[in-house]
Design a protein around this motif. Structure first.
Motif, PDB file in Angstrom:
ATOM      1  N   ARG A 106       0.833  -1.214   0.000  1.00 12.81           N
ATOM      2  CA  ARG A 106       0.000   0.000   0.000  1.00 12.81           C
ATOM      3  C   ARG A 106       0.864   1.258   0.000  1.00 12.81           C
ATOM      4  O   ARG A 106       0.614   2.190  -0.762  1.00 12.81           O
ATOM      5  CB  ARG A 106      -0.948  -0.012   1.194  1.00 12.81           C
ATOM      6  CG  ARG A 106      -2.084  -0.994   1.031  1.00 12.81           C
ATOM      7  CD  ARG A 106      -3.080  -0.934   2.208  1.00 12.81           C
ATOM      8  NE  ARG A 106      -4.043  -2.003   2.072  1.00 12.81           N
ATOM      9  CZ  ARG A 106      -3.966  -3.174   2.707  1.00 12.81           C
ATOM     10  NH1 ARG A 106      -2.991  -3.415   3.566  1.00 12.81           N
ATOM     11  NH2 ARG A 106      -4.885  -4.103   2.499  1.00 12.81           N
ATOM     12  N   VAL A 107       1.864   1.288   0.867  1.00 12.47           N
ATOM     13  CA  VAL A 107       2.752   2.461   0.921  1.00 12.47           C
ATOM     14  C   VAL A 107       3.495   2.605  -0.397  1.00 12.47           C
ATOM     15  O   VAL A 107       3.562   3.702  -0.967  1.00 12.47           O
ATOM     16  CB  VAL A 107       3.735   2.354   2.110  1.00 12.47           C
ATOM     17  CG1 VAL A 107       4.789   3.450   2.041  1.00 12.47           C
ATOM     18  CG2 VAL A 107       2.981   2.411   3.434  1.00 12.47           C
ATOM     19  N   TRP A 108       4.053   1.511  -0.902  1.00 11.96           N
ATOM     20  CA  TRP A 108       4.793   1.564  -2.167  1.00 11.96           C
ATOM     21  C   TRP A 108       3.864   1.993  -3.313  1.00 11.96           C
ATOM     22  O   TRP A 108       4.262   2.757  -4.177  1.00 11.96           O
ATOM     23  CB  TRP A 108       5.415   0.208  -2.473  1.00 11.96           C
ATOM     24  CG  TRP A 108       6.460   0.275  -3.555  1.00 11.96           C
ATOM     25  CD1 TRP A 108       6.250   0.405  -4.900  1.00 11.96           C
ATOM     26  CD2 TRP A 108       7.869   0.244  -3.384  1.00 11.96           C
ATOM     27  NE1 TRP A 108       7.436   0.438  -5.575  1.00 11.96           N
ATOM     28  CE2 TRP A 108       8.449   0.347  -4.659  1.00 11.96           C
ATOM     29  CE3 TRP A 108       8.700   0.121  -2.271  1.00 11.96           C
ATOM     30  CZ2 TRP A 108       9.826   0.334  -4.854  1.00 11.96           C
ATOM     31  CZ3 TRP A 108      10.073   0.110  -2.475  1.00 11.96           C
ATOM     32  CH2 TRP A 108      10.625   0.221  -3.751  1.00 11.96           C
ATOM     33  N   GLY A 109       2.638   1.493  -3.286  1.00  9.01           N
ATOM     34  CA  GLY A 109       1.680   1.844  -4.334  1.00  9.01           C
ATOM     35  C   GLY A 109       1.363   3.329  -4.357  1.00  9.01           C
ATOM     36  O   GLY A 109       1.361   3.951  -5.428  1.00  9.01           O
ATOM     37  N   VAL A 110       1.127   3.901  -3.192  1.00 10.12           N
ATOM     38  CA  VAL A 110       0.861   5.346  -3.125  1.00 10.12           C
ATOM     39  C   VAL A 110       2.077   6.120  -3.618  1.00 10.12           C
ATOM     40  O   VAL A 110       1.954   7.089  -4.376  1.00 10.12           O
ATOM     41  CB  VAL A 110       0.461   5.767  -1.694  1.00 10.12           C
ATOM     42  CG1 VAL A 110       0.450   7.277  -1.548  1.00 10.12           C
ATOM     43  CG2 VAL A 110      -0.894   5.175  -1.325  1.00 10.12           C
ATOM     44  N   TRP A 111       3.267   5.679  -3.207  1.00  8.29           N
ATOM     45  CA  TRP A 111       4.488   6.354  -3.653  1.00  8.29           C
ATOM     46  C   TRP A 111       4.657   6.233  -5.169  1.00  8.29           C
ATOM     47  O   TRP A 111       5.005   7.207  -5.839  1.00  8.29           O
ATOM     48  CB  TRP A 111       5.701   5.781  -2.934  1.00  8.29           C
ATOM     49  CG  TRP A 111       7.011   6.387  -3.340  1.00  8.29           C
ATOM     50  CD1 TRP A 111       7.306   7.720  -3.442  1.00  8.29           C
ATOM     51  CD2 TRP A 111       8.199   5.693  -3.691  1.00  8.29           C
ATOM     52  NE1 TRP A 111       8.618   7.887  -3.832  1.00  8.29           N
ATOM     53  CE2 TRP A 111       9.184   6.655  -3.982  1.00  8.29           C
ATOM     54  CE3 TRP A 111       8.529   4.342  -3.770  1.00  8.29           C
ATOM     55  CZ2 TRP A 111      10.485   6.309  -4.358  1.00  8.29           C
ATOM     56  CZ3 TRP A 111       9.821   4.007  -4.134  1.00  8.29           C
ATOM     57  CH2 TRP A 111      10.785   4.985  -4.426  1.00  8.29           C
ATOM     58  N   ALA A 112       4.421   5.052  -5.713  1.00  5.85           N
ATOM     59  CA  ALA A 112       4.586   4.859  -7.161  1.00  5.85           C
ATOM     60  C   ALA A 112       3.645   5.765  -7.950  1.00  5.85           C
ATOM     61  O   ALA A 112       4.036   6.328  -8.972  1.00  5.85           O
ATOM     62  CB  ALA A 112       4.353   3.389  -7.529  1.00  5.85           C
ATOM     63  N   VAL A 113       2.427   5.926  -7.464  1.00  6.71           N
ATOM     64  CA  VAL A 113       1.478   6.810  -8.148  1.00  6.71           C
ATOM     65  C   VAL A 113       1.954   8.257  -8.080  1.00  6.71           C
ATOM     66  O   VAL A 113       2.058   8.948  -9.101  1.00  6.71           O
ATOM     67  CB  VAL A 113       0.060   6.674  -7.550  1.00  6.71           C
ATOM     68  CG1 VAL A 113      -0.860   7.786  -8.063  1.00  6.71           C
ATOM     69  CG2 VAL A 113      -0.530   5.305  -7.880  1.00  6.71           C
ATOM     70  N   THR A 114       2.263   8.736  -6.877  1.00 11.27           N
ATOM     71  CA  THR A 114       2.623  10.157  -6.724  1.00 11.27           C
ATOM     72  C   THR A 114       3.978  10.466  -7.363  1.00 11.27           C
ATOM     73  O   THR A 114       4.110  11.472  -8.068  1.00 11.27           O
ATOM     74  CB  THR A 114       2.621  10.565  -5.240  1.00 11.27           C
ATOM     75  OG1 THR A 114       3.500   9.702  -4.505  1.00 11.27           O
ATOM     76  CG2 THR A 114       1.224  10.493  -4.652  1.00 11.27           C
ATOM     77  N   ALA A 115       4.966   9.606  -7.149  1.00 13.60           N
ATOM     78  CA  ALA A 115       6.279   9.834  -7.755  1.00 13.60           C
ATOM     79  C   ALA A 115       6.203   9.712  -9.274  1.00 13.60           C
ATOM     80  O   ALA A 115       6.903  10.424 -10.000  1.00 13.60           O
ATOM     81  CB  ALA A 115       7.305   8.856  -7.183  1.00 13.60           C
ATOM     82  N   LEU A 141       3.626   4.890 -16.514  1.00 14.33           N
ATOM     83  CA  LEU A 141       3.537   3.485 -16.117  1.00 14.33           C
ATOM     84  C   LEU A 141       3.625   3.322 -14.598  1.00 14.33           C
ATOM     85  O   LEU A 141       2.986   2.434 -14.025  1.00 14.33           O
ATOM     86  CB  LEU A 141       4.623   2.665 -16.793  1.00 14.33           C
ATOM     87  CG  LEU A 141       4.399   2.391 -18.275  1.00 14.33           C
ATOM     88  CD1 LEU A 141       5.629   1.707 -18.872  1.00 14.33           C
ATOM     89  CD2 LEU A 141       3.171   1.534 -18.482  1.00 14.33           C
ATOM     90  N   SER A 142       4.394   4.173 -13.962  1.00 10.80           N
ATOM     91  CA  SER A 142       4.519   4.106 -12.506  1.00 10.80           C
ATOM     92  C   SER A 142       3.176   4.361 -11.825  1.00 10.80           C
ATOM     93  O   SER A 142       2.855   3.706 -10.823  1.00 10.80           O
ATOM     94  CB  SER A 142       5.553   5.124 -12.021  1.00 10.80           C
ATOM     95  OG  SER A 142       5.744   5.025 -10.633  1.00 10.80           O
ATOM     96  N   THR A 143       2.398   5.270 -12.366  1.00 11.22           N
ATOM     97  CA  THR A 143       1.088   5.541 -11.753  1.00 11.22           C
ATOM     98  C   THR A 143       0.174   4.321 -11.871  1.00 11.22           C
ATOM     99  O   THR A 143      -0.534   3.985 -10.928  1.00 11.22           O
ATOM    100  CB  THR A 143       0.416   6.776 -12.386  1.00 11.22           C
ATOM    101  OG1 THR A 143       0.233   6.567 -13.773  1.00 11.22           O
ATOM    102  CG2 THR A 143       1.245   8.027 -12.169  1.00 11.22           C
ATOM    103  N   VAL A 144       0.225   3.664 -12.997  1.00  8.39           N
ATOM    104  CA  VAL A 144      -0.588   2.454 -13.191  1.00  8.39           C
ATOM    105  C   VAL A 144      -0.085   1.332 -12.283  1.00  8.39           C
ATOM    106  O   VAL A 144      -0.874   0.639 -11.631  1.00  8.39           O
ATOM    107  CB  VAL A 144      -0.565   2.016 -14.674  1.00  8.39           C
ATOM    108  CG1 VAL A 144      -1.253   0.679 -14.865  1.00  8.39           C
ATOM    109  CG2 VAL A 144      -1.206   3.090 -15.548  1.00  8.39           C
ATOM    110  N   ALA A 145       1.225   1.151 -12.239  1.00 10.25           N
ATOM    111  CA  ALA A 145       1.804   0.109 -11.391  1.00 10.25           C
ATOM    112  C   ALA A 145       1.474   0.362  -9.924  1.00 10.25           C
ATOM    113  O   ALA A 145       1.162  -0.573  -9.184  1.00 10.25           O
ATOM    114  CB  ALA A 145       3.315   0.043 -11.591  1.00 10.25           C
ATOM    115  N   GLY A 146       1.540   1.616  -9.509  1.00  8.27           N
ATOM    116  CA  GLY A 146       1.222   1.949  -8.125  1.00  8.27           C
ATOM    117  C   GLY A 146      -0.189   1.543  -7.748  1.00  8.27           C
ATOM    118  O   GLY A 146      -0.425   0.982  -6.669  1.00  8.27           O
ATOM    119  N   ALA A 147      -1.110   1.794  -8.642  1.00  2.21           N
ATOM    120  CA  ALA A 147      -2.500   1.387  -8.386  1.00  2.21           C
ATOM    121  C   ALA A 147      -2.604  -0.129  -8.295  1.00  2.21           C
ATOM    122  O   ALA A 147      -3.338  -0.661  -7.451  1.00  2.21           O
ATOM    123  CB  ALA A 147      -3.409   1.931  -9.486  1.00  2.21           C
TER     124      ALA A 147
END
Length: 188
Positions: A106-115, A141-147
């Motif tokens: 969850r933390v990594w996902g939020v970071w991947a989306v925002t970063a 792609l990072s935003t999609v991966a984060g989700a």
């Protein structure tokens, strides 16, 4: 490559500094991904340390990027945002690692989306340097991966293995961008 996108007024030190930074980021991501992949069976001390180190390395890279951009009168506002997000993520991952893999995802996902959104914006702002299409694609792609990481956290088979793949692919985008910067630098 369309040389019309290259801003010939950009100081020549910017592509060289970015190229070196991007190559460093690729090497780090490749090694980090291999180490995490080797430890993804459980969330132990080594994998927890690796998880915290990744965003802290991102902070260090963003600081180097800010210094280079400032020295060449480039925009830095989004880089400061990246520093704050990555620092907070490092702390968040340290806490999440004590709660298990779903919390980490969850933390990594939020970071991947925002970063990813920040990386996309920085890539668009720097598109005149050349070689930034890879950064733009990587940010998207990072935003999609984060989700997807966030969604995976709710499943019974939540695993860290996808984080290793995510980091490696991100490193490949940095490598492609570094190589494209070299080509853009030669055409100016």
């Amino acid at each position: 490559m369309d040389t019309a996108l290259i801003d010939t007024t950009t100081p020549s030190g910017v592509p060289a500094a970015l190229r070196k930074l991007y190559l460093t980021r690729f090497a780090f991501a490749a090694v980090w991904a291999l180490l995490l992949f080797a430890t993804t069976d459980t969330l132990g001390p080594l994998s927890a340390a690796l998880l915290v180190i990744y965003p802290l390395f991102d902070v260090a890279c963003a600081v180097v990027d800010v210094r280079s951009a400032k020295a060449n009168d480039g925009p830095v506002r989004h880089l400061y945002l990246n520093i704050a997000l990555s620092a907070l993520t490092g702390v968040g991952l340290a806490v999440a690692a004590t709660s298990g893999i779903p919390a980490v995802l969850r933390v990594w996902g939020v970071w991947a989306v925002t970063a990813g959104l920040v990386q996309l914006v920085v890539g668009v702002v720097r598109r005149g340097l050349g070689g930034q299409w890879a950064m733009i694609a990587s940010g998207a792609l990072s935003t999609v991966a984060g989700a997807s990481f966030f969604a995976q956290a709710g499943k019974d088979d939540a695993s860290l293995v996808n984080l290793a793949g995510y980091a490696f692919l991100g490193g490949v985008f940095f490598l492609v961008s570094a190589l494209r910067l070299r080509r853009a630098d030669r055409t100016v």
